[in-house]
Design an enzyme around this catalytic site. Structure first.
Site, short mmCIF file in Angstrom:
data_model
loop_
_atom_site.label_atom_id
_atom_site.label_comp_id
_atom_site.label_asym_id
_atom_site.label_seq_id
_atom_site.Cartn_x
_atom_site.Cartn_y
_atom_site.Cartn_z
N VAL A 102 39.70 40.66 50.08
CA VAL A 102 40.00 40.71 51.66
C VAL A 102 40.64 41.19 52.78
CG1 VAL A 102 39.29 38.42 50.50
CG2 VAL A 102 41.54 38.83 50.98
N ASP A 103 41.35 42.31 52.57
CA ASP A 103 42.13 42.83 53.22
C ASP A 103 42.33 44.54 54.30
OD1 ASP A 103 43.07 45.06 50.10
OD2 ASP A 103 41.82 45.89 51.80
N HIS A 157 34.14 38.11 49.72
CA HIS A 157 34.89 36.45 49.16
C HIS A 157 35.87 36.57 51.30
CE1 HIS A 157 35.75 37.06 45.03
NE2 HIS A 157 34.64 36.59 44.90
N CYS A 212 34.38 21.93 61.87
CA CYS A 212 33.35 22.19 63.03
C CYS A 212 32.17 23.71 62.30
CB CYS A 212 33.12 22.22 64.38
SG CYS A 212 34.03 23.81 64.88
N CYS A 253 36.95 21.81 68.78
CA CYS A 253 36.72 20.60 68.19
C CYS A 253 37.88 19.61 68.52
CB CYS A 253 35.73 19.99 66.62
SG CYS A 253 36.57 21.03 65.46
N SER A 313 38.91 42.74 37.11
CA SER A 313 38.90 42.13 35.91
C SER A 313 37.73 41.95 35.65
CB SER A 313 40.55 41.26 35.78
OG SER A 313 39.87 40.23 36.71
N1 APR Z 1 43.36 51.58 39.71
C1 APR Z 1 42.36 51.18 39.01
N2 APR Z 1 42.23 49.46 38.10
C2 APR Z 1 43.36 48.78 38.62
C3 APR Z 1 44.52 49.43 39.31
C4 APR Z 1 44.16 50.59 39.35
N3 APR Z 1 44.81 51.05 40.38
N4 APR Z 1 45.60 48.52 39.50
C5 APR Z 1 45.14 47.25 38.99
N5 APR Z 1 43.51 47.92 37.99
C6 APR Z 1 42.99 46.91 37.45
C7 APR Z 1 43.51 45.76 36.59
O1 APR Z 1 43.47 46.33 35.71
C8 APR Z 1 42.34 44.50 36.37
O2 APR Z 1 41.84 44.61 36.02
O3 APR Z 1 41.94 46.24 38.49
C9 APR Z 1 41.75 44.92 38.58
C10 APR Z 1 42.44 43.79 39.76
O4 APR Z 1 41.69 42.79 38.40
P1 APR Z 1 41.68 41.31 39.17
O5 APR Z 1 43.57 41.31 40.12
O6 APR Z 1 41.61 39.84 38.70
O7 APR Z 1 41.63 41.63 40.85
P2 APR Z 1 39.90 40.89 41.30
O8 APR Z 1 39.26 41.02 40.07
O9 APR Z 1 39.79 41.97 42.27
O10 APR Z 1 39.92 39.08 41.21
C11 APR Z 1 38.53 38.73 41.86
O11 APR Z 1 39.64 36.55 42.02
O12 APR Z 1 41.85 35.96 42.93
C12 APR Z 1 40.34 35.64 42.78
O13 APR Z 1 39.01 35.98 44.86
C13 APR Z 1 40.02 36.39 44.10
O14 APR Z 1 38.66 39.05 44.54
C14 APR Z 1 39.86 38.00 43.97
C15 APR Z 1 39.26 37.51 42.40
ZN ZN Z 2 36.50 23.06 65.25
#
Ligand code: APR
Ligand code: ZN
Length: 243
Positions: free
Chosen positions: A98-99, A114, A125, A147, A190
């Protein structure tokens, strides 16, 4: 390293997660071991959390807006911009992040699955969400001028449905019949959160070639034909052969 060939017959769907932004200095979700100021992330990133304490939620997102305002895209984001330039409408980027870093890097064909940290909508609303960089550090809850209700970040929270238009756009791209072959690449995720984590199974139903680029094995690594372990900022710039 194995090579991903992007040629005139390739249709490429990319899914990114927090790992792709990690090298820009944005903390990953699982890396925060699910806590923010000792609050479980679900308490500040869920409808229940917002209902219970909207001011706390605005403090959390104000901090994330401030943190994300001056981070820069990294070579992993830049590689995806090059792939899109090469493939045109045979490229689609579905991001869980979302960045806003993909857009800042120059990606245009992006589905913000997301939501987006720099967009706000009304909790009470149906007014259109709007771009918003404002922060509320003291945790005040901004009011809707349509609203009078409570404004909230335009983020898909735990337990909320993704926008149907977004899911349709991804589904259309996956099922498109134009003589090209589908390749699916997930990076920096992940594989823990649905429906994004299920995309690999969806694309396999249409015979897609599947790739995972991640710093460590993910929850669904075995669903991918190719697993390239490494940092996305280092792997993505040299992974693809653009022909
Ligand atoms: N390069 C590649 N992989 C990386 C790096 C990197 N530099 N740094 C971290 N990782 C891997 C980690 O090993 C992990 O498996 O990226 C993954 C990040 O996983 P999460 O922190 O679970 O993030 P994400 O999969 O985007 O989470 C999904 O969960 O919290 C909710 O809505 C939120 O969008 C988010 C969603
Ligand atoms: Zn409103």
């Amino acid at each position: 390293m194995e090579q991903l060939v992007l040629d005139s017959r390739t249709r490429l769907l990319v899914l990114t997660g927090a790992g792709v932004s990690a090298e820009s200095g944005v903390p990953t979700f699982r890396g925060m071991n699910g806590l923010w100021e000792n609050h479980p992330v679900e308490a500040v990133a869920s409808p229940e959390g917002f209902q219970a304490d909207p001011a706390l939620v605005w403090r959390f997102y104000s901090q994330r807006r401030t943190g994300a305002a001056d981070v820069k895209p990294n070579p992993g984001h830049d590689a995806l911009v090059r792939w899109e330039a090469h493939l045109g409408d045979r490229f689609l980027l579905a991001t869980q992040n979302v960045d806003g870093l993909h857009a800042r890097a120059g990606s245009q064909r992006v589905v913000d699955m997301h939501g987006n940290l720099f967009r706000t909508k009304c909790a009470d609303c149906r007014r259109e969400p709007f771009d918003d960089t404002s922060v509320h550090p003291s945790g005040t809850v901004p009011k809707c001028d349509s609203c009078g209700g409570r404004l909230r970040p335009d983020i898909v929270w735990f337990g909320e449905m993704l926008a149907s238009a977004d899911l349709e756009r991804i589904g259309e791209f996956v099922s498109r019949k134009d003589g090209t072959r589908l390749v699916f690449l997930a990076a920096g995720t992940s594989g823990a959160v649905w429906p994004a984590a299920g995309l690999v199974d969806e694309v396999r139903t249409v015979g897609a070639e599947t790739w995972l680029v991640n710093s460590e094995s993910a929850a669904n690594t075995e669903r991918f034909q190719h697993f390239v372990q490494g940092l996305s900022g280092q792997v993505l710039p040299t992974l693809a052969k653009l022909v």
